[in-house]
Design a protein around this motif. Structure first.
Motif, mmCIF file in Angstrom:
data_model
loop_
_atom_site.group_PDB
_atom_site.id
_atom_site.type_symbol
_atom_site.label_atom_id
_atom_site.label_comp_id
_atom_site.label_asym_id
_atom_site.label_seq_id
_atom_site.Cartn_x
_atom_site.Cartn_y
_atom_site.Cartn_z
ATOM 1 N N TYR A 195 0.814 -53.610 -7.235
ATOM 2 C CA TYR A 195 0.554 -52.734 -8.073
ATOM 3 C C TYR A 195 0.766 -51.338 -7.604
ATOM 4 O O TYR A 195 1.153 -50.581 -8.414
ATOM 5 N N THR A 196 0.284 -51.222 -6.453
ATOM 6 C CA THR A 196 0.378 -49.796 -5.925
ATOM 7 C C THR A 196 1.724 -49.602 -5.246
ATOM 8 O O THR A 196 2.204 -48.413 -5.128
ATOM 9 N N VAL A 197 2.343 -50.657 -4.774
ATOM 10 C CA VAL A 197 3.508 -50.610 -4.000
ATOM 11 C C VAL A 197 4.593 -50.182 -5.126
ATOM 12 O O VAL A 197 5.593 -49.340 -4.740
ATOM 13 N N PHE A 198 4.852 -50.789 -6.053
ATOM 14 C CA PHE A 198 6.090 -50.591 -7.110
ATOM 15 C C PHE A 198 6.025 -49.194 -7.749
ATOM 16 O O PHE A 198 7.261 -48.622 -7.564
ATOM 17 N N PRO A 199 4.985 -48.466 -7.979
ATOM 18 C CA PRO A 199 4.968 -47.258 -8.607
ATOM 19 C C PRO A 199 5.397 -46.295 -7.423
ATOM 20 O O PRO A 199 6.232 -45.244 -7.602
ATOM 21 N N ILE A 200 4.746 -46.500 -6.399
ATOM 22 C CA ILE A 200 4.825 -45.367 -5.410
ATOM 23 C C ILE A 200 6.467 -45.407 -4.739
ATOM 24 O O ILE A 200 7.233 -44.521 -4.436
ATOM 25 N N ALA A 201 7.019 -46.769 -4.702
ATOM 26 C CA ALA A 201 8.436 -47.136 -4.190
ATOM 27 C C ALA A 201 9.254 -46.306 -5.418
ATOM 28 O O ALA A 201 10.317 -45.630 -5.157
ATOM 29 N N GLY A 202 8.921 -46.310 -6.788
ATOM 30 C CA GLY A 202 9.711 -45.778 -7.643
ATOM 31 C C GLY A 202 9.731 -44.313 -7.566
ATOM 32 O O GLY A 202 10.793 -43.670 -7.724
ATOM 33 N N VAL A 203 8.654 -43.661 -7.100
ATOM 34 C CA VAL A 203 8.554 -42.246 -7.099
ATOM 35 C C VAL A 203 9.438 -41.791 -5.671
ATOM 36 O O VAL A 203 10.103 -40.722 -5.997
ATOM 37 N N ILE A 204 9.436 -42.365 -4.790
ATOM 38 C CA ILE A 204 10.147 -42.038 -3.640
ATOM 39 C C ILE A 204 11.836 -42.276 -3.935
ATOM 40 O O ILE A 204 12.768 -41.422 -3.764
ATOM 41 N N LEU A 205 12.202 -43.378 -4.537
ATOM 42 C CA LEU A 205 13.556 -43.704 -5.164
ATOM 43 C C LEU A 205 13.977 -42.593 -6.033
ATOM 44 O O LEU A 205 15.150 -42.382 -6.020
ATOM 45 N N ASP A 206 13.022 -41.989 -6.932
ATOM 46 C CA ASP A 206 13.561 -41.124 -7.887
ATOM 47 C C ASP A 206 14.048 -39.860 -7.239
ATOM 48 O O ASP A 206 14.707 -39.072 -7.936
ATOM 49 N N HIS A 207 13.602 -39.487 -6.081
ATOM 50 C CA HIS A 207 14.112 -38.376 -5.413
ATOM 51 C C HIS A 207 15.492 -38.578 -4.945
ATOM 52 O O HIS A 207 16.353 -37.451 -4.635
ATOM 53 N N PHE A 208 16.046 -39.820 -5.121
ATOM 54 C CA PHE A 208 17.411 -39.913 -4.392
ATOM 55 C C PHE A 208 18.372 -40.577 -5.551
ATOM 56 O O PHE A 208 19.595 -40.548 -5.370
ATOM 57 N N ILE A 209 17.718 -40.955 -6.663
ATOM 58 C CA ILE A 209 18.478 -41.738 -7.803
ATOM 59 C C ILE A 209 18.425 -40.830 -9.077
ATOM 60 O O ILE A 209 17.510 -40.649 -9.629
ATOM 61 N N VAL A 265 13.021 -44.728 -12.065
ATOM 62 C CA VAL A 265 12.719 -46.109 -11.400
ATOM 63 C C VAL A 265 11.082 -46.297 -11.326
ATOM 64 O O VAL A 265 10.583 -47.414 -11.256
ATOM 65 N N THR A 266 10.571 -45.121 -11.520
ATOM 66 C CA THR A 266 9.054 -45.170 -11.397
ATOM 67 C C THR A 266 8.497 -46.042 -12.486
ATOM 68 O O THR A 266 7.534 -46.652 -12.252
ATOM 69 N N TYR A 267 9.120 -45.801 -13.571
ATOM 70 C CA TYR A 267 8.536 -46.522 -14.786
ATOM 71 C C TYR A 267 8.845 -47.829 -14.845
ATOM 72 O O TYR A 267 8.392 -48.839 -15.292
#
Length: 299
Positions: free
Chosen positions: A58-72, A77-79
């Motif tokens: 639950y914690t990994v997916f949203p955090i990974a989405g926040v990071i990827l949103d900086h590049f995509i 991806v966060t949502y």
């Protein structure tokens, strides 16, 4: 929020705006994830591995989405990560619920396999073989049906018709009446059977009335079983004029307390039912089971 959080460029692409508002909105996911991690660490000793794993995901997916949103750009991806996390949490909750139901069912089943009851029933049948072979045969059929219903409970995950539970109750009471004779009287007032209950949810209540109410009194007594429907719910009542008990105090018999608790939990978990117990020492006990009706279902 157009312009503050995002804007569409000349190529029709979604572009995230770099400002305080956008930063705060996006930080909510890492902050919430951090809170979940802290909660997980605090309660990790009381939760199982599957729960901890689902919380980590639950914690990994949203955090990974926040990071990827900086590049995509053009896709949040966060949502997507948040939706996946919620699905994992929901799946875990569902599995935990099924696990609890299974544990309650097995506990209730084990409580029904009473060696004293089986020994007493077989002794009663053996004694009747010489006195009344026909009655002994009938009682054997009743005992067989009783055991079959108990064993069938191990393989069913669904609600059963109240009519089926009622037949199980009748088998049990016929056996006990053969054993106790005139000390045990049974009255039925069944006005409604067209509803469903969790298996082995009513019969243990009747058994408690016999074992801990009626047979504790030297002269015996009467058990009344009622079933009827109201506009809001289906009602099943088990009344006895046994010795009763003080409901404000803990039960002296641990098995009785555990049995009632298991039945109450099963009713609530499987059919949103309620269990209410009223008893007066020296007068008797009334147990009421209330199962909500489905909206729009007519009497």
């Amino acid at each position: 929020f157009y312009g503050y959080v995002f804007y569409i460029d000349e190529f029709g692409h979604y572009v995230r705006t770099e400002n305080v508002v956008n930063t705060v909105l996006y930080l909510q996911f890492p902050i919430l994830s951090f809170v979940v991690i802290v909660a997980m660490l605090l309660f990790t000793k009381t939760s199982d591995m599957m729960t901890n794993f689902s919380l980590i995901i639950y914690t990994v997916f949203p955090i990974a989405g926040v990071i990827l949103d900086h590049f995509i750009h053009g896709l949040s991806v966060t949502y997507i990560g948040l939706v996946l996390s919620i699905l994992i949490i929901y799946t875990n909750i569902y599995l935990q619920k099924q696990k609890v139901i299974e544990q309650q069912k097995n506990a209730l089943m084990m409580s029904q396999i009473n060696p004293h009851f089986m020994y007493n029933t077989l002794s009663t049948i053996a004694a009747m073989c010489d006195i009344s072979p026909k009655k002994a045969k009938q009682l054997t059929v009743e005992f067989s049906s009783y055991l079959r219903q108990n064993l069938n409970t191990l393989t069913t995950q669904e609600l059963i018709p109240f009519e089926q539970e009622l037949k199980h109750i009748e088998c049990y009471l016929n056996i006990e009446q053969a054993r106790f004779g005139n000390r045990l009287n049974v009255l039925y007032s069944i006005h409604c059977q067209e509803f469903f209950v969790s298996a082995l949810s009513i019969q243990p209540l009747v058994e408690n009335a016999v074992r801990h109410g009626i047979t504790k009194r030297s002269r015996g007594g009467t058990i009344r079983i009622l079933a009827y429907a109201t506009e809001q719910a289906y009602i099943v009542e088990i009344k006895d004029d046994g010795i009763g008990f003080d409901t404000s105090k803990k039960f002296d018999d641990g098995k009785l307390h555990i049995g009632l608790k298991n039945v109450k939990n099963r009713l609530h978990t499987m059919c949103k039912g309620k269990l209410n117990v009223k008893s007066t020492f020296g007068i008797g006990t009334r147990v009421t089971v209330e199962i909500p009706r489905k909206k729009g279902k007519r009497l």
